[in-house]
Design an enzyme around this catalytic site. Sequence first.
Site, mmCIF file in Angstrom:
data_model
loop_
_atom_site.group_PDB
_atom_site.id
_atom_site.type_symbol
_atom_site.label_atom_id
_atom_site.label_comp_id
_atom_site.label_asym_id
_atom_site.label_seq_id
_atom_site.Cartn_x
_atom_site.Cartn_y
_atom_site.Cartn_z
ATOM 1 N N SER A 57 -16.719 61.753 -41.933
ATOM 2 C CA SER A 57 -17.071 61.468 -43.326
ATOM 3 C C SER A 57 -18.262 62.294 -43.801
ATOM 4 C CB SER A 57 -17.375 59.981 -43.496
ATOM 5 O OG SER A 57 -18.463 59.623 -42.687
ATOM 6 N N ASP A 81 -22.793 55.763 -38.985
ATOM 7 C CA ASP A 81 -21.909 56.285 -37.947
ATOM 8 C C ASP A 81 -21.725 57.777 -38.203
ATOM 9 O OD1 ASP A 81 -19.724 57.013 -36.399
ATOM 10 O OD2 ASP A 81 -18.283 55.894 -37.610
ATOM 11 N N ASP A 83 -20.400 61.586 -36.605
ATOM 12 C CA ASP A 83 -19.571 62.227 -35.578
ATOM 13 C C ASP A 83 -19.993 63.681 -35.428
ATOM 14 O OD1 ASP A 83 -17.783 59.933 -35.290
ATOM 15 O OD2 ASP A 83 -17.090 60.475 -37.292
ATOM 16 N N ASP A 137 -21.525 59.753 -32.470
ATOM 17 C CA ASP A 137 -20.383 59.882 -31.570
ATOM 18 C C ASP A 137 -20.215 61.345 -31.205
ATOM 19 O OD1 ASP A 137 -19.720 57.218 -31.454
ATOM 20 O OD2 ASP A 137 -18.324 57.325 -33.148
HETATM 21 MG MG LIG Z 1 -17.705 57.558 -35.292
#
Ligand SMILES: [Mg+2]
Length: 333
Positions: A57, A81, A83, A137
């Site tokens: 995102s 969150d 990535d 992540d």
């Molecule tokens: Mg993630």
Amino acid sequence: MAVLHKEFTEFNKKIRLSESRREMLKASRKDIKRKIRKWFKDNKPTELQPKFHGQGSFEMFTGINPIPMKDDDGNTLLKFDLDFGIYFIEKEEEDNKQTVETWHNWVYQSVEDHTSKKPVRKTTCIRVIYSDGHHIDLPIYYKHDDIIELAHKSKGWIESDPKEFYEWFNNIKNAQLERIVRYFKAWKNYKEINNSNLKFPSGFELTILAANNYVEDDNDDKAFRETVRKIDTELNKPNGFKCLRPTTPKGEDVFYNYTISRKNNFLSTLKSLLNDLERAKDDKNFKKASEILRNNHFGDRFPLGADKDEEEKSNNLGKSLGAASITPKPYGY
Ligand SMILES: [Mg+2]
């Protein structure tokens, strides 16, 4: 009939990842990159040095501010969150592809002491968790002969291309579709916090559903409602409960491992969202209409409408809608 376009766009301002937050997350990403680079430099030969690429995102500008949570000591947690892909690129005449397990172990070791919490070994990534609640992540990719493969702990090496996905979305999106994806994510955030039995589709999956079923309209409330309706119709068709990945591995049904209860929970929550969007539309009082969505779906980040009826406002409506529709937001505003 209450038009909640104004309330929706105010809601968007509240949930949209702010520029300062974005900078903070970028700094965190830069920091972990430095850490991982150093570990590989100190411990592995030159042909096994990683490259990095953002994904998810963050690259599509659809990220949201999470609803603040409290930990056991009363500290506020903001569960952003992020990535961040780690790439190992094979040079000609070289084969450095290790087992999935080996790459996961190396990346794990490289970030083991990066924060006070131990990283988490996930199926598709190593997750680094920070004390303020955000996490990064780290999925691991191996690239050879223009093929990119993800180190997947249960499936082995699988073809995957996260860049292709965000480029797909960025090519088809407009500012309203970005906002609609944020509304879905804010809905997921609120519903999951208030019912720990609910496990919604991921942000990635909601993005695909929103993009594939997007209905454009001058008003965000209508565009969102009609998009929800279309998703509801599609998913309830016989054998229609699926969500096909639009890019490599193209056509994969990302709902393949949903349990019956996860599926049914999502379908019924989606239906109640649709029903309440209808009820909000049919209520002519802005306050009452907004309360339906605040109380049942978005929480108090969704603004309270004015305590007046639609008729009183209809003269100004054309003006404000006109203004909204001629200011398309630039990419990544
Ligand atoms: Mg993630």
